[in-house]
Design an enzyme around this catalytic site. Sequence first.
Site, PDB file in Angstrom:
ATOM      1  N   ASN A   1      28.296  45.879  37.083  1.00 13.21           N
ATOM      2  CA  ASN A   1      28.374  45.538  38.515  1.00 13.21           C
ATOM      3  C   ASN A   1      29.827  45.229  38.894  1.00 13.21           C
ATOM      4  O   ASN A   1      30.580  44.662  38.120  1.00 13.21           O
ATOM      5  CB  ASN A   1      27.474  44.321  38.783  1.00 13.21           C
ATOM      6  CG  ASN A   1      27.675  43.698  40.161  1.00 13.21           C
ATOM      7  OD1 ASN A   1      28.077  42.542  40.261  1.00 13.21           O
ATOM      8  ND2 ASN A   1      27.414  44.438  41.209  1.00 13.21           N
ATOM      9  N   GLY A   2      30.160  45.627  40.111  1.00 16.88           N
ATOM     10  CA  GLY A   2      31.454  45.244  40.672  1.00 16.88           C
ATOM     11  C   GLY A   2      32.241  46.400  41.241  1.00 16.88           C
ATOM     12  O   GLY A   2      32.578  47.338  40.536  1.00 16.88           O
TER      13      GLY A   2
ATOM     14  N   LEU B   1      21.854  39.155  46.938  1.00 16.60           N
ATOM     15  CA  LEU B   1      22.901  38.767  47.891  1.00 16.60           C
ATOM     16  C   LEU B   1      22.360  37.665  48.797  1.00 16.60           C
ATOM     17  O   LEU B   1      21.379  37.881  49.528  1.00 16.60           O
ATOM     18  CB  LEU B   1      23.321  39.974  48.745  1.00 16.60           C
ATOM     19  CG  LEU B   1      23.965  41.161  48.018  1.00 16.60           C
ATOM     20  CD1 LEU B   1      24.043  42.375  48.931  1.00 16.60           C
ATOM     21  CD2 LEU B   1      25.342  40.818  47.494  1.00 16.60           C
TER      22      LEU B   1
ATOM     23  N   ARG C   1      27.703  44.997  47.907  1.00 13.45           N
ATOM     24  CA  ARG C   1      28.176  45.173  49.286  1.00 13.45           C
ATOM     25  C   ARG C   1      28.052  46.604  49.797  1.00 13.45           C
ATOM     26  O   ARG C   1      27.667  46.823  50.939  1.00 13.45           O
ATOM     27  CB  ARG C   1      29.617  44.669  49.389  1.00 13.45           C
ATOM     28  CG  ARG C   1      29.729  43.171  49.178  1.00 13.45           C
ATOM     29  CD  ARG C   1      31.126  42.749  48.828  1.00 13.45           C
ATOM     30  NE  ARG C   1      31.560  43.283  47.541  1.00 13.45           N
ATOM     31  CZ  ARG C   1      32.772  43.155  47.043  1.00 13.45           C
ATOM     32  NH1 ARG C   1      33.693  42.509  47.725  1.00 13.45           N
ATOM     33  NH2 ARG C   1      33.090  43.669  45.854  1.00 13.45           N
TER      34      ARG C   1
ATOM     35  N   LYS D   1      22.328  37.339  35.330  1.00 14.85           N
ATOM     36  CA  LYS D   1      23.442  38.009  36.015  1.00 14.85           C
ATOM     37  C   LYS D   1      24.635  37.087  35.866  1.00 14.85           C
ATOM     38  O   LYS D   1      24.599  35.938  36.304  1.00 14.85           O
ATOM     39  CB  LYS D   1      23.112  38.256  37.481  1.00 14.85           C
ATOM     40  CG  LYS D   1      24.267  38.909  38.207  1.00 14.85           C
ATOM     41  CD  LYS D   1      23.828  39.454  39.541  1.00 14.85           C
ATOM     42  CE  LYS D   1      24.995  40.022  40.306  1.00 14.85           C
ATOM     43  NZ  LYS D   1      25.827  38.964  40.905  1.00 14.85           N
TER      44      LYS D   1
ATOM     45  N   CYS E   1      27.552  32.871  40.283  1.00 11.92           N
ATOM     46  CA  CYS E   1      28.053  32.318  41.548  1.00 11.92           C
ATOM     47  C   CYS E   1      29.261  31.416  41.267  1.00 11.92           C
ATOM     48  O   CYS E   1      29.203  30.542  40.401  1.00 11.92           O
ATOM     49  CB  CYS E   1      26.944  31.547  42.266  1.00 11.92           C
ATOM     50  SG  CYS E   1      27.498  31.006  43.894  1.00 11.92           S
TER      51      CYS E   1
HETATM   52  C1  FMN Z   1      27.489  37.981  50.731  1.00  9.30           C
HETATM   53  C2  FMN Z   1      27.302  37.925  49.245  1.00  9.30           C
HETATM   54  C3  FMN Z   1      26.255  37.187  48.716  1.00  9.30           C
HETATM   55  C4  FMN Z   1      26.049  37.132  47.330  1.00  9.30           C
HETATM   56  N1  FMN Z   1      24.987  36.449  46.843  1.00  9.30           N
HETATM   57  C5  FMN Z   1      24.720  36.480  45.509  1.00  9.30           C
HETATM   58  C6  FMN Z   1      23.550  35.852  44.984  1.00  9.30           C
HETATM   59  O1  FMN Z   1      22.733  35.275  45.710  1.00  9.30           O
HETATM   60  N2  FMN Z   1      23.362  35.925  43.650  1.00  9.30           N
HETATM   61  C7  FMN Z   1      24.229  36.570  42.800  1.00  9.30           C
HETATM   62  O2  FMN Z   1      24.001  36.611  41.580  1.00  9.30           O
HETATM   63  N3  FMN Z   1      25.317  37.189  43.275  1.00  9.30           N
HETATM   64  C8  FMN Z   1      25.584  37.173  44.597  1.00  9.30           C
HETATM   65  N4  FMN Z   1      26.675  37.827  45.087  1.00  9.30           N
HETATM   66  C9  FMN Z   1      27.468  38.655  44.156  1.00  9.30           C
HETATM   67  C10 FMN Z   1      26.920  40.095  44.161  1.00  9.30           C
HETATM   68  O3  FMN Z   1      25.595  40.154  43.711  1.00  9.30           O
HETATM   69  C11 FMN Z   1      27.786  41.054  43.315  1.00  9.30           C
HETATM   70  O4  FMN Z   1      27.807  40.586  42.002  1.00  9.30           O
HETATM   71  C12 FMN Z   1      29.217  41.158  43.810  1.00  9.30           C
HETATM   72  O5  FMN Z   1      29.256  41.304  45.216  1.00  9.30           O
HETATM   73  C13 FMN Z   1      29.948  42.332  43.171  1.00  9.30           C
HETATM   74  O6  FMN Z   1      29.244  43.530  43.421  1.00  9.30           O
HETATM   75  P1  FMN Z   1      29.690  44.563  44.586  1.00  9.30           P
HETATM   76  O7  FMN Z   1      31.168  44.826  44.405  1.00  9.30           O
HETATM   77  O8  FMN Z   1      28.857  45.774  44.354  1.00  9.30           O
HETATM   78  O9  FMN Z   1      29.432  43.879  45.890  1.00  9.30           O
HETATM   79  C14 FMN Z   1      26.923  37.832  46.459  1.00  9.30           C
HETATM   80  C15 FMN Z   1      27.982  38.551  46.997  1.00  9.30           C
HETATM   81  C16 FMN Z   1      28.187  38.611  48.364  1.00  9.30           C
HETATM   82  C17 FMN Z   1      29.323  39.432  48.907  1.00  9.30           C
END
Ligand code: FMN
Length: 288
Positions: free
Chosen positions: A189-190, A4, A214, A127, A88
């Site tokens: 994931n998600g 993140l 999150r 990822k 991303c």
């Molecule tokens: C604030 C924030 C920063 C994130 N930064 C990255 C990152 O640096 N690299 C990445 O692969 N995904 C990033 N993501 C995506 C998350 O790793 C994840 O795939 C996405 O939030 C879905 O998972 P969740 O529903 O469990 O949050 C980011 C998401 C958020 C909300």
Amino acid sequence: MSPLAEITTPVFRQIVRNFSPETHLYSEMLSAASIIRGGFHNEYRYQVNETDHPFSFQLLGTDPAIMAEAAQFLTSNTKYSIDINMGCSAPEILAKQQGAALLLNHKLACQIIQQCKLKTGGCVSVKMRAGYSKLDSKLTIEFAKRLEDSGADWITIHGRHAKQGYSRLANWKIVNEVGKNLSIPVIGNGDITDFEKAKNYYQSKEIKGIMIGRYAVQKPWIFHKLIKDQNNITKTDTIDLLVLSKSISTNLQNFLPNEFHKSRGRRFYYYYCKNFKIWPFTFLKNQR
Ligand SMILES: Cc1cc2nc3c(=O)[nH]c(=O)nc-3n(C[C@H](O)[C@H](O)[C@H](O)COP(=O)(O)O)c2cc1C
């Protein structure tokens, strides 16, 4: 634990690690070009804790040679691995053909894996989003298989396509389908937003593991709770939310430069403060 941006700093990772020694941790996404050029305050972005292992540096970029050089720089003489960001979906990242844009260029994505593997000799994972502008399981499986053939050691699928951003729910059907069709481990994931969901997905036969983003910032002890639950350990722990908060804010100040305090603090507390919704009854102690 998900990578993140501006959250999974060494300070936050230490908190997760204190709860669960087994959880795989990731750095924030790191620009490969900036690593090579020596960008501003980079040393803070890629610093690691002694306790981080198992751990991956996550790289963002598009040029296989630069990605491989950055991967080698970060991992030489360490047991850490490299994760390639193919998820991303920020417009400025897609415009540079990075992140999820690699889903549109299979050949380039495969070259990145091959060259990073060659240069580091270690594990390289991916990822990725479950698609670029649509969810087509056939296409996603085909792409994931090409990554597997190129040497990817495991793949994490966020069950949304890039153009969705965070709209609608993550599609776990497609995550499971990819899991069923690959020989390497697939991690789902998600939208894991509560303990029951985490438990159900964790027990899914099609995938080898789950990644939480999150919700794990709000509850960094979730991984410990899952593993404890799986092993039928019934002891209840009490989490003192204020002590944990204090430890994060003090350590952000102690271990990161001034320029990072506001952004890292703000991002963390955006999710962590969701714990304080039921004021005042769960303010001091929270059992979940
Ligand atoms: C604030 C924030 C920063 C994130 N930064 C990255 C990152 O640096 N690299 C990445 O692969 N995904 C990033 N993501 C995506 C998350 O790793 C994840 O795939 C996405 O939030 C879905 O998972 P969740 O529903 O469990 O949050 C980011 C998401 C958020 C909300």
